[in-house]
Design an enzyme around this catalytic site. Structure first.
Site, PDB file in Angstrom:
ATOM      1  CG  ASP A   1      85.329  21.019  84.226  1.00 22.20           C
ATOM      2  OD1 ASP A   1      86.039  19.775  83.939  1.00 22.20           O
ATOM      3  OD2 ASP A   1      85.683  21.012  85.856  1.00 22.20           O
ATOM      4  CB  VAL A   2      83.902  19.054  77.740  1.00 25.47           C
ATOM      5  CG1 VAL A   2      83.411  21.460  78.084  1.00 25.47           C
ATOM      6  CG2 VAL A   2      84.902  19.363  77.347  1.00 25.47           C
ATOM      7  CE  LYS A   3      85.104  16.481  85.268  1.00 24.03           C
ATOM      8  NZ  LYS A   3      84.729  18.262  86.101  1.00 24.03           N
ATOM      9  NE  ARG A   4      81.729  17.855  76.232  1.00 30.40           N
ATOM     10  CZ  ARG A   4      80.673  18.123  76.480  1.00 30.40           C
ATOM     11  NH1 ARG A   4      80.186  17.650  77.359  1.00 30.40           N
ATOM     12  NH2 ARG A   4      80.001  19.047  76.030  1.00 30.40           N
TER      13      ARG A   4
END
Length: 285
Positions: A95-98
């Site tokens: 879950d890095v939401k780049r």
């Protein structure tokens, strides 16, 4: 394709996504006392959760912010956690939401689809434009990786932007429709795309419409439990209890704190929290 692996994992193990959003104050004292540093403590906490739940958990989501906040020791724990999940033949979502573009996005793709931080899926934020998605597509088209793009999130602030009117519909539909077109390039045998959506489970009003509109999209559904998402709302996003995974983090990994003997029976209470969540969403009494 990776989406077929996820579909089959949900079919075999259930739709629960355990969120390893590990903060130091979540870790039982007996684990902390035996650990010489943060890496050891965080990884041991995560390992015990995984060992207690891997046969009843479709996928694990690791929110990288918790690990970045601990510095190098935290990132070492992240690395050890994703490696351990791979060793246990469990699927992982970073879950890095780049949300960046061009070469920067290519480097993010390399960082999270290869090397020390390699996971099966990542989360992406599309609000810089659709060219923030394309740098990841070579990995996704290979069939080995997938992504979940923010569509309609579970936080109250979602209404600040995602719900803005665009051609008499919420803006998130305009974004969703365009991402959905891209997603058709990577449909698995299960009928779902490896490019799915993050759809918050805290708003039920549009649930049936979203599920109908994006029939080939696999959903990552946050918001259950601590954020207020109810089982009857969550069920609207699933197709025969597949086609999506339902994330719970604190509700599972801190469940032991409700019990006087929680630290001694940490793994038991963690497993019971997953089973209770499954039962609730299945609608069983």
């Amino acid at each position: 394709m990776i989406i077929d692996k996820l579909y089959n994992s949900v079919r075999e193990k259930g739709f629960v996504c355990v969120g390893l959003d590990t903060s130091m104050d979540y870790i039982p004292r007996n684990i902390l006392d035996k650990s010489s540093n943060k890496t050891e403590a965080v990884f041991e906490f995560n390992r015990q959760i995984i060992d207690a739940t891997y046969d009843i958990t479709g996928v694990y989501k690791i929110q990288i912010a918790y690990y970045e906040a601990m510095g190098i020791e935290g990132l070492e724990a992240y690395k050890k956690t994703v490696n351990y999940l791979r060793k246990k033949d469990c699927l992982s979502i970073g879950d890095v939401k780049r949300g960046d573009i061009a070469n920067t996005a290519k480097e993010y793709a390399k960082a999270h689809f290869e090397g020390d931080f390699e996971v099966d899926f990542i989360t992406l934020n599309p609000y810089m434009g659709y060219d923030s998605i394309t740098p990841y597509m070579d990995y996704i088209k290979s069939g080995e990786k997938g992504a979940f793009v923010l569509l309609r999130t579970s936080n109250p602030g979602a209404k600040d932007i995602e719900y803005l009117d665009y051609n008499n519909e919420p803006l998130y539909y305009e974004i969703g429709d365009n991402i959905y077109k891209i997603a058709q390039e990577v449909i698995g045998e299960c009928g779902y795309s490896s490019l799915g959506f993050v759809v918050g489970g805290t708003y039920s009003e549009e649930a049936s419409e979203i599920r109908e509109r994006y029939q080939k999209s696999f959903f990552l559904i946050p918001g259950y439990g601590a954020q207020g998402g109810k089982a009857e709302d969550i069920r609207l996003y699933l197709n025969d209890f597949n086609g999506g995974v339902v994330n719970s983090s604190r509700g599972i990994i801190t469940a032991y704190k409700k019990f006087d003997d929680g630290e001694q029976k940490f793994q038991e209470y963690t497993r019971n929290a997953v089973l209770k969540m499954r039962k609730d969403i299945y609608g069983e009494k």
